[in-house]
Design a protein around this motif. Structure first.
Motif, short mmCIF file in Angstrom:
data_model
loop_
_atom_site.label_atom_id
_atom_site.label_comp_id
_atom_site.label_asym_id
_atom_site.label_seq_id
_atom_site.Cartn_x
_atom_site.Cartn_y
_atom_site.Cartn_z
N LYS A 580 3.10 0.85 -21.36
CA LYS A 580 3.65 -0.40 -20.87
C LYS A 580 3.19 -0.72 -19.45
O LYS A 580 2.93 -1.90 -19.13
N HIS A 581 3.06 0.29 -18.60
CA HIS A 581 2.85 0.03 -17.18
C HIS A 581 1.46 0.44 -16.66
O HIS A 581 1.19 0.21 -15.49
N ASN A 584 -0.62 -1.88 -14.24
CA ASN A 584 0.28 -2.81 -13.58
C ASN A 584 0.84 -2.21 -12.30
O ASN A 584 0.40 -1.16 -11.85
N THR A 585 1.85 -2.87 -11.72
CA THR A 585 2.33 -2.51 -10.39
C THR A 585 3.00 -1.15 -10.35
O THR A 585 2.87 -0.41 -9.37
N LEU A 591 -6.38 -0.87 -11.75
CA LEU A 591 -5.94 -2.25 -11.60
C LEU A 591 -6.49 -3.10 -12.74
O LEU A 591 -7.54 -2.81 -13.28
N GLY A 593 -4.45 -4.62 -15.49
CA GLY A 593 -3.66 -4.81 -16.69
C GLY A 593 -4.28 -4.21 -17.94
O GLY A 593 -5.05 -3.25 -17.90
N ARG A 594 -3.94 -4.81 -19.06
CA ARG A 594 -4.38 -4.28 -20.36
C ARG A 594 -5.90 -4.36 -20.53
O ARG A 594 -6.51 -3.48 -21.15
#
Length: 699
Positions: A580-581, A584-585, A591, A593-594
């Motif tokens: 999920k993460h 992400n932040t 860096l 995202g998906r």
């Protein structure tokens, strides 16, 4: 705008008064206000306003000619019904004025829309300004490049950067090296090291200015912190270092202490020859916190043992702990080199990529190890966090350590001189970045002599040379000229060689921006967490450590860049958190995202078993390639089972004994209801500029 509102106010007032007088109707509230104001004696209209009368101005939105929305239509109808009709159209103004009206139920948004329209105009102006591309007027661009600015920019990939200028495949390669990385300067291909745009290359070639030029890649690294991908293989870097084999030379092996023992070149005798003397320099000692008294002696012994395990044998003649960045230990290194190696031959800086060779090259260039005038002539090497910055040999002439110079240098080192204002600023800046800070000064400086004067120097007459052994021409611009043939005829040189790229390195799978986040650049502040069995610790999305078996809780001290987030969760939720993460932040690095995680290699698990040594001593370190390490502290005799997940190209390992075994003692108070401890912010002792102990305080 204020004048327009006043004119409309007067016009509406006069029309209301005239309409009331012509129709003979009962005086309304609006007409009574107008009559009360009256006319002046000279026939001019008065602007006196009743202070007890509340006025409300409503500005309708007329920014564009689009059809008004439903809310604005209701507002206009409401105004028409409440206000006295206007006998004459006024299309040029586009605003209505109401007197003494109760505010409508739906508050008008015209002012907000106007402000929003102004913001849009400002953004459009900023966008137009951003399209203005500044370039050097001396190097005009081709018409095709100027026309291409109107085209849509293509999406930049990894390692790409839009640059101005065009290559010229017909122009031959020069015989001049880039003063930043050592590559041959040319303008034939962008992807080949040493490239310059043909417009700039040809102009510098005609003006005989290539000698002081840097290539496009060095310029982007230095001024824009962006790296260009080049067609350079690992073997090409190693081939440059192999040139040392037939030469009589001293090898300075630069080792990154944060990345022990991976930063030690394992086949160094095969590269430089088995007959070379090797001086091992443990660099970046300023980043290591003092976990116990005399920790530097322990680190030095452990570094020596790693070199023996690598098979260097009796080739290692000396070991030093230095900081090429802050200057700690550099003066001592220079004195030892001048006493032992003297002027016997050339000296080569060798080591793995990102070990700090170019930084040490620049530091020695401004010290007593370099000829005084050479530091004003030779360009500094390009340094960056990206591996493989130096592509060829860079050099500067070494000063001849005559007895007279050695005596004068010793006098300077023993004298307790007050640091200058510039040096104080330097010490203050480095004291905020590292635990150990040192001073690197210069005893010999270039002297400028006037042609109209004849000076007799007894030292020069006795030794046949000046302070630096150079015959300086009597001119005021001697410091800016190139070194003469007599100055370099019998000179010995210090060379900076390209870094040896490691086969297993986490930096190989990271983008340029991610490398800057992962590579530590300042002192490491330990972050300690207490974990129970069946808990996991994430080091960003790069590494994951699962604590699978153990009889009691363990402490995990993370020594990485502070820009990498640390997250603790249970083993059951670890896969879900990563899915999920990652990108992400929460996990920070990588860096993107998906989309970025689709390209990032999968984490491969490997198991490690270790035995606890007590609450005050770490059992082992889990090395995280070039990112740092995690020290594990457990109860004495407790058998632990850890599973470390990381990219296969990173090459994590178990380091025993640990580099800083008592690092767990540098934790602060426990943060309630969390597994984390407060960090200790360390500050160097300013009284000990050359090293020593450090003081600490809680954040």
């Amino acid at each position: 705008m204020l004048q327009v509102v006043q004119m409309c106010f007067r016009r509406q007032l006069c029309r209301s008064v005239a309409s009331a007088a012509a129709g003979g109707a009962a005086p309304t509230r609006r007409s009574r206000v107008a009559a009360a104001r009256g006319l002046t004696r000279g026939g001019a209209r008065s602007c006196t306003v009743d202070p007890n009368l509340e006025e409300q101005f409503v500005f309708l939105d007329c920014v564009d000619l689009e059809e008004p929305n439903r809310e604005e239509k209701d507002l206009v109808n409401h105004l028409k019904a409440a206000c006295v009709p206007d006998p004459g159209p006024d299309p040029g103004l586009g605003l209505g004025i109401g007197f003494g009206l109760a505010p409508p139920q739906n508050h008008p948004r015209s002012l907000e829309r106007q402000l929003q329209a102004l913001k849009v105009e400002n953004v459009q102006e900023e966008k137009l300004d951003s399209l203005i591309q500044f370039h050097d007027a001396d190097f005009p661009l081709d018409e095709s490049l100027v026309a291409s600015k109107k085209k849509k920019k293509k999406k930049k990939g990894k390692g790409e950067h839009r640059v101005f200028g065009t290559p010229d495949v017909d122009e031959p390669v020069s015989d001049t090296c880039c003063s930043g990385c050592g590559a041959m300067l040319h303008c034939t291909s962008v992807s080949v090291p040493g490239y310059l745009p043909s417009e700039k290359y040809k102009k510098l070639l005609a003006e005989d200015g290539l000698g002081a030029a840097t290539c496009q890649r060095c310029h982007l690294l230095t001024h824009h912190h962006q790296a260009l991908s080049l067609q350079v293989t690992r073997d090409q870097y190693r081939d440059v270092v192999r040139r040392i084999r037939p030469l009589r030379a001293l090898v300075l092996l630069v080792v990154d202490l944060v990345d022990l023992p991976d930063s030690i070149v394992p086949d160094l005798p095969e590269l430089v020859g088995a007959n070379k003397h090797i001086v091992v320099l443990g660099n970046k000692v300023d980043m290591l916190p003092a976990d116990a008294p005399n920790y530097l002696q322990r680190v030095k012994r452990q570094l020596t043992q790693y070199c023996q395990d690598a098979g260097f044998g009796e080739q290692v003649t000396d070991v030093h702990l230095i900081s090429a960045k802050t200057g700690y230990g550099v003066e001592n290194l220079i004195s030892r080199l001048q006493r032992s190696w003297k002027y016997s031959g050339d000296v080569y800086l060798v080591g793995s990529a990102n070990a700090g060779k170019s930084t040490l090259f620049n530091t020695l260039l401004e010290s007593d190890y370099c000829k005084s005038r050479a530091s004003d002539v030779i360009h500094k090497a390009t340094i960056s966090p990206w591996p493989g910055t130096t592509l060829n040999l860079l050099k500067f002439p070494i000063i001849n350590p005559t007895p007279h110079r050695m005596f004068r240098r010793q006098e300077r080192l023993q004298a307790e001189s007050e640091p200058s204002q510039e040096e104080r600023r330097r010490l203050k800046r480095f004291s905020q970045q590292g635990y150990l800070v040192g001073r690197v000064g210069r005893t010999f400086r270039p002297s400028v002599r006037r042609s109209s004067e004849i000076e007799f120097d007894p030292d020069s007459l006795a030794f046949g040379e000046d302070d630096d052994g150079d015959m300086i021409k009597p001119t005021d611009n001697s410091c800016k000229e190139e070194l003469s043939h007599n100055e370099l005829k019998d000179a010995r040189w210090l060379y900076d060689t390209p870094g040896i790229l490691k086969e297993l390195d986490v930096l190989n799978v990271l983008s340029d921006q991610e490398v800057r986040l992962v590579v530590p650049s300042v002192a490491l502040i330990p972050r300690t967490f207490v974990l129970k069995p069946n808990m996991s610790l994430f080091v960003g999305a790069l590494f994951r450590i699962d604590f699978l078996q153990g009889n009691a809780s363990c402490w995990f001290s993370v020594l990485t860049s502070s820009r990498i987030p640390i997250h603790v969760t249970s083993v059951e939720k670890a896969d879900e958190v990563y899915e999920k993460h990652a990108g992400n932040t929460l996990l920070g690095v990588p860096l993107g995202g998906r989309d970025r995680m689709k390209e990032f290699p999968a984490l491969v698990p490997q198991e490690f078993r270790l035995e606890g040594r007590g609450y005050l001593e770490a059992a082992a370190d889990i090395t995280l390639s070039s990112a740092g390490w995690v020290a594990v502290t457990a109860v004495e005799g407790d058998q632990l089972l850890l599973k470390v997940h990381g990219p296969l190209a990173a090459g994590s390992r178990l380091r025993t004994p640990p580099l800083l075994p008592r690092i767990v003692s540098l934790k602060g108070e426990r943060i309630r209801k969390t597994p984390a401890y407060k960090q200790l912010k360390w500050q160097p002792d300013k009284r000990l500029l050359g090293g020593g102990t450090a003081t600490s305080k809680k954040k």
